[in-house]
Enzyme design. Structure first.
Site, PDB file in Angstrom:
ATOM      1  N   ASP A 515      38.433 -82.170  64.053  1.00 30.35           N
ATOM      2  CA  ASP A 515      39.012 -81.422  65.168  1.00 30.35           C
ATOM      3  C   ASP A 515      40.349 -80.828  64.756  1.00 30.35           C
ATOM      4  O   ASP A 515      41.123 -81.459  64.032  1.00 30.35           O
ATOM      5  CB  ASP A 515      39.204 -82.352  66.371  1.00 30.35           C
ATOM      6  CG  ASP A 515      39.874 -81.634  67.532  1.00 30.35           C
ATOM      7  OD1 ASP A 515      39.314 -80.646  68.023  1.00 30.35           O
ATOM      8  OD2 ASP A 515      40.988 -82.061  67.904  1.00 30.35           O
ATOM      9  N   HIS A 518      42.592 -76.781  61.100  1.00 35.20           N
ATOM     10  CA  HIS A 518      43.638 -75.905  60.563  1.00 35.20           C
ATOM     11  C   HIS A 518      45.028 -76.367  60.975  1.00 35.20           C
ATOM     12  O   HIS A 518      46.025 -75.974  60.361  1.00 35.20           O
ATOM     13  CB  HIS A 518      43.414 -74.473  61.041  1.00 35.20           C
ATOM     14  CG  HIS A 518      43.352 -74.349  62.525  1.00 35.20           C
ATOM     15  ND1 HIS A 518      42.236 -74.713  63.239  1.00 35.20           N
ATOM     16  CD2 HIS A 518      44.272 -73.928  63.430  1.00 35.20           C
ATOM     17  CE1 HIS A 518      42.466 -74.511  64.521  1.00 35.20           C
ATOM     18  NE2 HIS A 518      43.688 -74.047  64.662  1.00 35.20           N
ATOM     19  N   ASP A 616      33.130 -75.432  73.323  1.00 31.09           N
ATOM     20  CA  ASP A 616      34.382 -75.045  73.979  1.00 31.09           C
ATOM     21  C   ASP A 616      34.428 -73.549  74.266  1.00 31.09           C
ATOM     22  O   ASP A 616      35.507 -72.975  74.424  1.00 31.09           O
ATOM     23  CB  ASP A 616      35.583 -75.481  73.129  1.00 31.09           C
ATOM     24  CG  ASP A 616      35.466 -75.033  71.676  1.00 31.09           C
ATOM     25  OD1 ASP A 616      34.494 -74.340  71.349  1.00 31.09           O
ATOM     26  OD2 ASP A 616      36.354 -75.402  70.873  1.00 31.09           O
TER      27      ASP A 616
END
Length: 1517
Positions: A515, A518, A616
């Site tokens: 999760d 980045h 999402d």
């Protein structure tokens, strides 16, 4: 090595740092590292993270073939780095990824067969109910389940805000008690065994819920105002904004135009004004970036009063930022300030006045620095206002935002950036002290979030970032950002806590999704993934990245070893873009070129995990239409990569299932809340099963066909069986453009073969029922269902009609295809096509022994002259040889440079490496078999190639039968098979040892064949009838292609005998060398052989050097050919027995070669003086009259040969001016009259050898007669030997006004101009290479050093010193400007970089090193190796597969240069031989060298060649 073992070659080049290049390998593959061209000759230490020690290098017969190897033994990311010549700095680096081996109960699960469905764990209910709810996935055909974190969530109930990483989410527990992690592990195991499903889960490393108890116990695990004091100003801004928002909600700003309900743009304007002019200025932010002027001045005054500084500085004193970020806490360095401001002032006698002036200057500087602080504060205010207003506008005013309305505690004006658990003060003024209170500051923790366009490699919470201060964070107000520090610290609580958490996850689940990958510090993710892989080596790791660039994505993929990157179909705005994504993320193109199992590793796209919807993102029902769910799912399922979806998509839940707010549970299977009749479930099962089956069965080629703006056909093709599955989808991106009728009038779909069945047809059916969302369960829409029909015959299709064409296939017509419709069909090749493919595969794998024998039989009787016709022939040569036939013209591309096989090789090679099926050649092959016809029919133009042409026709016969779209790949495969056999046969006909030579030497040898052949009207002069040749006509050596390939321009004496050493002798073409030597010998006249040969009919005798290169060629032939001395008695047919003889007048005579040689040498000793025949414009329209006068004389004192005059150019530097405009017409640019240096070296070696032969009785032992004096060969050689160093070497004692450089050898002695003697040119290395003992080796080495530093370019050698006034490195023969130096290419030899002399430099370096011995030998070897790489690149890039005549300055391509030049090829081939003989390595068969893609074959005989190459003795004095 097994027959199917895969090897990937990584080429190392100095300076290449390839951290962002993705290389995807499989376990069991071998990785070979080879030295790139700029690392040759260097010491390279190679390290990989897959091996504990540096990898050893093996040379395999040649330093050019050095390689190191490692086996991919485990999954993950592995780095490599190398260090050059002992340096501690990395010369280059990169990564390679090794994919995990997934399996279900021991049965392999290919990555591309993964079909995964995401579930929000909190919506699955108690663990005992999980299987019932997850069974929906099983019945839908998924083989992988993805779960959001199973751990205890924080106060927001967000699926990704974890409160306790070692405790399960409360929803998993049963009413009668809690469940354990072991219970979850057991369930995961059950689902694998019973359902054949793997389970993966998210890991969250970057943040934790703000109410996590362990954060209060270990506040150092967060970024807070104690351990990160740079955040203190940001905390103060945050509290000010918090109170500002609270006051707005209380109505306290209504009188300023800011009501509690903010919903209009003017409200935003009022907020902006209040922030800018009231709220933020009150914070006095400038004080954090300022110094206390009074305090600092007071301290400085004490220093000043102690007296002026003795040492002063003239520089600006910077402000030092206070690391505690106290108001006016900045400082300046007082020691520096003292030297800058506390100085003596000569114009002032009073010390008090001096002190006062110093103080004023110091104070003024501090006030200047403080003004910088004010400007910075204003910049911060501007950014804060902009960021806040943008955020408020989106949330409360814009149409696409949530329109939150009234400001309340639940819907605050702005999200807090910091956790503030203390009692709220009346304003920020009361709370500022918290940031400086050690007991409170550590609990003021910064929240996490993401920053738009921020560099993900930089931590936005670090001191060098002002993200929090300038309000640039999209903040998650429920999660605290975790502070790991700069490096792993297993002793710290946080590192150990997260390591244990990660290892627990790895024990339970088959894979993890990272999760916020980045946003997670990359060193943290690296460490934790390493821990996870120690538990589960074949861990499946996937992630979604928002770095903003593919390069950064790749960097994360490489460093973390991410198996698959999440990609989303919803990124597409239309069906065309969605189809492009399917193609980009999945597989090769249909009909792709067949790659070799040993091949170069090229960068690739990161492996994709392609989703129709992620958990999402909004539902397609919201942003597209309900009719698009099925066609998009079908398109995604046809991607050749891992694919997936999210729970709710198949059940047609019409909105996103929110990761924070949703509390309803998923439907259960047992209570028929979901069933096969629900939404897409039955259809999804069919699609998922098809996807997995296609991957397992090797359908890894993809083609996407945009049949209409909304209809897309996607093909999956098996490259081995050539079975094909096509899925056609009618998308519906626009709710307002749904086509319920489906009468599209689309073009018919071609079926290339036999249509086996229609796999399925699917349609979205709409039923009018009342829809109402269930309050406790996620059940989806009931008014839509999918009707699925499977395994249909063409005649039973509802959506299509098949127009049968028999064995030739047919066409499929879509008769009714409404929006949302999907159909799939499968077809195979016709029986005849399958037989043709089978035949091709046997041949291309070298398994058709009958064809192998047939080709070998056809090739066996062919000579190298025949092979020149098979492989090469440029257009001019082909037309001369065949009466006008030319090359094959590829439409929209042009003609290859050669008519033979080699012309297609570089084109097909690049097509295969790039898989470029869009190349015009591929298009031409798909359209017809004209090129196939040309390849074998062209051979019939040459009578000796008839049998080979017939065998090639049989070889290519199957291509006429196979489907058109497969023709390019199979043509390339068959062509490669044919070329390989022809190439090997060609090399073996020269020298069987070439079969095991390195790639550079093989390429040069083949290029030499391209330049040697028979061309009508461009042959050699007639030979004695006593000579018997294999060919009907002797081969001649073209000076270069394409300019010098035909007619009188083909054969040049000088070029021929410079090139002959490499092009004939080095490759054992002794018969061709002998014929060439004897043919030119027959043209001797005036003691010279011609420069321009013209078949001996109208030769021109205007050069002084050709005859000496010819004589040297005889010397070399005698040394190297078996029974070489026999050539000295070979018959020469003298077609010009006297200087005045006329060609063909019947006055010919025959004599032995040794007599011809003696005559040539004796004529030089006597002196040569004549005027060219037919002098004038008929033979040279540029030359002035004096230039036609040829003279050569030998200085009786020095033995040096002098000749020429200022109006002719008798050596290879023979450019005659031709520009009247610039005034160089008739003037040679480089007359080189006098004694050219290289001629003396050649003469010395020839005379020395003749003396030896005379002593042996091979040549007549009598003196050379001269008018004034007679000498023996040895006496003349001794004169040269004694005088050479004295006359040519320029040392520190040389006194002459023309000296420009020292430690060089002059270019000439006794030139008319004088200064030209001292010009540094590239000619003296020729003398050193052929006669290395003419000068002391130390001086020779020093001269070569000077030449290297001043003259050597990437490929060639500058023809003139760059510091010379006449230097110009760029040759342009079309330039007819006014600059005399360059007009009409007058600078041809005044700077441009010629390759053949560079090759002689390399030879000279090696032979002089041998004379010196010791470390010089290794130094020379490394230098030569370091330069060979550039030639390897040039050969590879050249369409001619050859080396050019010259380059412009610094290696730039020269348009006017021949692209294939005989002496460039020959001299470098000779240089390679010199390197092998002087600095040999143990030969082992393995042709890699950074370029090869050939298989290893240890049975080939090693190459062992060692023949004498240069004079090893001097004639005694």
């Amino acid at each position: 090595m097994t027959a199917d073992e895969q090897v990937r070659i990584i080429v190392l080049n100095d300076g290449e740092h390839l951290e962002a290049i993705v290389r995807r390998f499989e376990q069991g593959w071998r990785v070979q590292f080879v030295l790139g061209d700029n690392l040759l000759g260097k010491s390279v230490r190679l390290l990989t993270s897959l091996s504990p020690d540096p990898l050893p290098w093996t040379s395999h017969g040649s330093a050019l073939n050095a390689k190191a190897e490692v086996v991919c033994t485990s999954a993950g990311s592995f780095s490599y780095e190398f260090f050059v010549d002992g340096s501690d700095l990395r010369g280059g680096c990169g990564y390679f990824l090794v994919a995990p081996r997934l399996s279900i109960i021991g049965v392999p699960l290919p990555l591309d067969s993964v079909v995964c469905q995401t579930h929000l764990t909190k919506l699955l209910g108690p663990l005992s109910e999980w299987k019932d709810r997850l069974r929906v996935s099983k019945e839908s055909g998924y083989n992988m389940i993805h779960l959001t974190p199973i751990h205890s969530l924080g106060i927001s109930n967000s699926s990704y805000s974890i409160k306790a990483h070692h405790e399960l989410h409360e929803s998993l527990h049963e009413k009668d008690g809690p469940v354990s992690l072991d219970a979850v592990s057991s369930l995961v195991g059950e689902m694998e065994k019973e359902w054949g499903m793997l389970t993966v889960q998210d890991v969250v490393w970057n943040h934790a819920a703000k109410n996590a108890p362990w954060l209060q116990e270990h506040p150092e695990s967060a970024y807070n105002c104690e351990n990160s004091p740079h955040l203190r100003p940001a905390y103060i801004v945050d509290r000010a904004l918090h109170h500002f928002g609270r006051e707005i909600g209380e109505g306290k700003w209504a009188d300023r135009g800011i009501p509690a309900c903010i919903d209009r743009e003017e409200h935003i304007g009022a907020i902006s004004s209040s922030l800018r002019h009231s709220v933020l200025p009150s914070l006095r932010l400038h004080e954090f970036y300022q110094i206390d002027v009074e305090k600092a001045t007071e301290e400085f005054e004490k220093i000043v009063r102690g007296g002026a500084s003795e040492e002063t500085l003239e520089e600006s004193v910077p402000l030092n930022q206070d690391i505690e970020y106290r108001r006016k806490g900045c400082t300046v360095d007082m020691e520096t300030s003292k030297r800058v401001f506390n100085r003596k002032r000569g114009d002032i006698g009073d010390e008090t006045q001096r002190v006062q002036l110093c103080m004023v200057a110091f104070r003024g500087h501090l006030e200047h620095l403080n003004r910088d602080g004010e400007r910075k504060a204003q910049s911060i205010i501007d950014d804060v206002v902009g960021a806040c207003c943008g955020h408020i506008r989106y949330e409360r005013v814009e149409g696409g935002g949530p329109k939150k309305g009234i400001v309340t505690e639940e819907t605050p004006l702005l999200t807090d950036y910091f956790l503030h658990n203390f009692e709220e003060g009346k304003g920020w003024q009361e709370e500022e002290s918290n940031a400086y209170n050690g007991e409170r500051a550590k609990y003021l923790m910064a929240f996490n979030g993401w920053v738009m366009s921020h560099d993900p490699l930089k931590n936005f919470a670090h001191p060098d970032s002002e993200v929090y201060l300038r309000r640039q964070l999209v903040c998650w107000g429920d999660s605290v950002k975790l502070n790991y520090g700069d490096r792993p610290d297993p002793s710290s609580f946080l590192w150990k806590y997260m390591q244990d958490y990660t290892e627990h996850c790895a024990r339970i689940f088959h894979g993890v999704r990272i999760d916020n990958a980045h946003g997670t510090p990359i060193h943290v993710a690296e460490y934790l993934l390493s821990s996870a892989r120690s538990i589960r080596p074949n861990l499946f790791v996937f992630a979604e990245l928002f770095t903003g660039s593919e390069e950064l994505d790749n960097l994360f993929v490489n460093r973390l070893g991410i198996t698959s990157l999440i990609r989303e179909a919803q990124a597409a705005n239309d069906s065309h873009e969605q189809g492009r994504l399917v193609y980009r993320y999945g597989g090769d193109v249909v009909g792709a070129m067949m790659q070799k199992r040993i091949r170069l590793s090229t960068g690739s796209v990161a492996h994709a995990f392609f989703l129709d919807q992620s958990h999402d993102n909004p539902s397609p029902v919201q942003i597209r239409s309900v009719h698009d769910l099925l066609p998009t799912a079908a398109m995604v399922s046809m991607a050749s990569c891992a694919v997936g979806s999210t729970r709710g998509y198949d059940e047609i839940v019409p909105h996103a299932i929110h990761v924070v707010n949703e509390t309803r549970l998923y439907a259960r299977w047992s209570e028929a809340e979901s069933s096969e009749e629900t939404g897409l479930i039955a259809a999804r099962r069919v699609l998922n099963q098809l996807h997995a089956q296609l991957a397992r069965d090797g359908f890894d080629q993809v083609f996407v066909d945009q049949m209409s703006p909304s209809v897309v056909g996607i093909t999956r093709h098996n490259a081995v069986t050539h079975e094909t599955v096509v899925v056609v989808s009618h998308t519906a991106f626009d709710k307002g453009a749904v086509d319920r009728e489906g009468r599209l009038n689309l073009r018919w779909i071609p079926i290339s073969g036999v249509l086996e069945e229609i796999l399925f047809e699917m349609e979205v059916k709409e039923e009018h029922v009342e829809e109402k969302e269930h309050s406790e369960k996620l059940l989806g829409l009931k008014s839509y269902r999918v009707e699925t029909r499977e395994h249909l015959t063409p005649s039973s299709s509802i959506l299509s009609r098949f127009h049968n064409g028999g064995e030739n296939g047919g066409h499929l017509e879509l008769t009714r295809f409404p929006s949302g419709a999907v159909m799939a069909f499968r077809f195979r090749l016709a029986d005849q096509q399958r037989k043709a493919i089978a035949a091709i595969r046997v041949m291309m794998d070298d398994k058709n022994e009958e064809m192998n024998r047939a080709l070998d039989s056809a090739l066996a009787p062919l000579t190298l002259q025949d092979m020149n016709a098979v492989l090469f022939k440029c257009e001019g040569e082909e037309k001369e040889c065949t009466g006008g036939a030319g090359p094959y013209h590829i439409p929209n591309y042009g003609a290859p440079v050669y008519c033979g096989l080699e012309g297609l090789v570089p084109i097909l090679h690049k097509i295969r490496l790039d898989n470029d099926l869009g190349h015009p050649l591929c298009g031409n092959l798909r359209e017809g078999c004209w090129l196939v016809d040309y390849v074998h029919q062209r051979m019939k133009r040459y009578p000796r190639l008839e049998e080979l042409a017939e065998k090639c026709a049989v070889l290519f016969t199957p291509l006429y039968t196979i489907p058109f779209f497969l023709r390019p790949s199979y043509f390339e495969a068959l062509f490669a098979y044919l070329y390989r056999r022809v190439k090997n046969a060609t090399l073996e006909k020269m020298d069987s040892a070439l079969l095991s030579a390195d790639s550079l030497e093989q390429s040069l040898a083949l290029s030499s064949v391209s330049l040697s052949g028979h061309v009508p009207h461009a042959g050699l002069p007639p030979l004695s009838e006593k000579l018997k040749l294999k060919d009907a006509h002797p081969s001649s050596l073209s000076a270069g292609s394409p300019h010098f390939s035909t007619g009188i321009w083909r054969n040049w004496g000088r070029d021929t005998f410079i090139a002959i050493f490499g092009c004939y002798l080095a490759v054992k073409r002794y018969e061709d060398a002998k014929a060439t030597i004897l043919a030119y010998a027959g043209t001797l006249r005036h003691g010279l052989i011609p420069n321009l040969l013209a078949e001996g009919k109208t030769p021109r005798y205007n050069c002084r050097d050709s005859v000496w290169f010819w004589l040297y060629a005889v010397v070399r032939y005698v040394r190297e050919a078996p029974n070489g001395k026999e050539i000295l008695r070979a018959p020469v047919r003298r077609i010009y027995p006297t200087d005045d003889s006329v060609f063909g007048n019947g006055m010919e005579r025959e004599e032995e070669l040794r007599e011809t040689m003696r005559e040539a040498i004796e004529r030089h000793w006597r002196g040569i003086e004549f005027r060219e025949r037919n002098a004038g414009g008929a033979i040279d329209e540029q030359m002035k009259d004096q230039g036609f006068n040829v003279s050569i004389r030998v200085n009786r004192e020095t033995g040096l040969m002098h000749g020429g005059n200022e109006f002719n150019c008798g050596t290879w530097m023979d450019k005659m001016g031709s520009s009247e405009r610039a005034g160089n017409k008739g003037l040679p640019a480089t007359p080189r009259d006098g004694a050219p240096v290289e001629l003396q070296g050649l003469a010395f070696t020839v005379l020395s050898e003749m003396e030896k032969w005379s002593e042996e009785g091979v040549v007549e032992k009598r003196k050379l007669d001269g008018e004034d004096r007679s000498v023996s060969f040895g006496e003349w050689a001794s004169l040269i030997n004694v005088s050479f160093e004295r006359e040519f070497y320029v040392d520190e004692q040389t006194k002459n006004p023309h000296v420009n450089r020292r430690r060089i050898l002059k270019d000439t002695v006794g030139s008319t101009a004088g200064y030209t003697d001292f010009q540094l040119r590239c000619n003296f290395p020729i003398a050193l290479a052929v006669a290395p003992r003419l000068i002391s080796p130390d001086k020779a080495w020093a001269a070569l050093d000077t030449a290297r530093d001043a003259l050597m370019g990437p490929l060639g050698m500058k023809t003139l010193d760059p510091t010379d006034w006449a230097y110009n490195g760029d040759y342009n023969n079309d330039d007819d400007g006014y600059d005399k130096k360059t007009a009409k290419g007058w600078n041809y030899h005044q700077g441009p970089e010629w390759l053949w002399v560079a090759a002689y430099y390399l030879q000279a370096r090696l032979v002089i090193a041998k004379e010196l011995g010791g470390e010089k030998m290794e130094e020379a070897r490394r230098e030569v190796l370091s330069r060979l790489g550039a030639y390897r690149i040039a050969l590879k890039k050249s369409a001619w597969r050859s080396l050019p005549e010259l380059t412009n300055a610094d290696g730039k391509h020269c348009h006017h240069s021949c692209e294939a030049q005989a002496w460039s090829v020959g001299c470098l081939l000779e240089g390679c031989q010199t390197l092998r003989e002087i600095a040999p390595s143990t030969p082992v068969r393995m042709n890699v060298g950074g370029e090869s893609e050939e298989e290893e074959d240890t049975t080939v005989v090693p190459r062992m060649m060692a023949r004498p190459r240069f004079v090893v003795r001097q004639t005694p004095m």
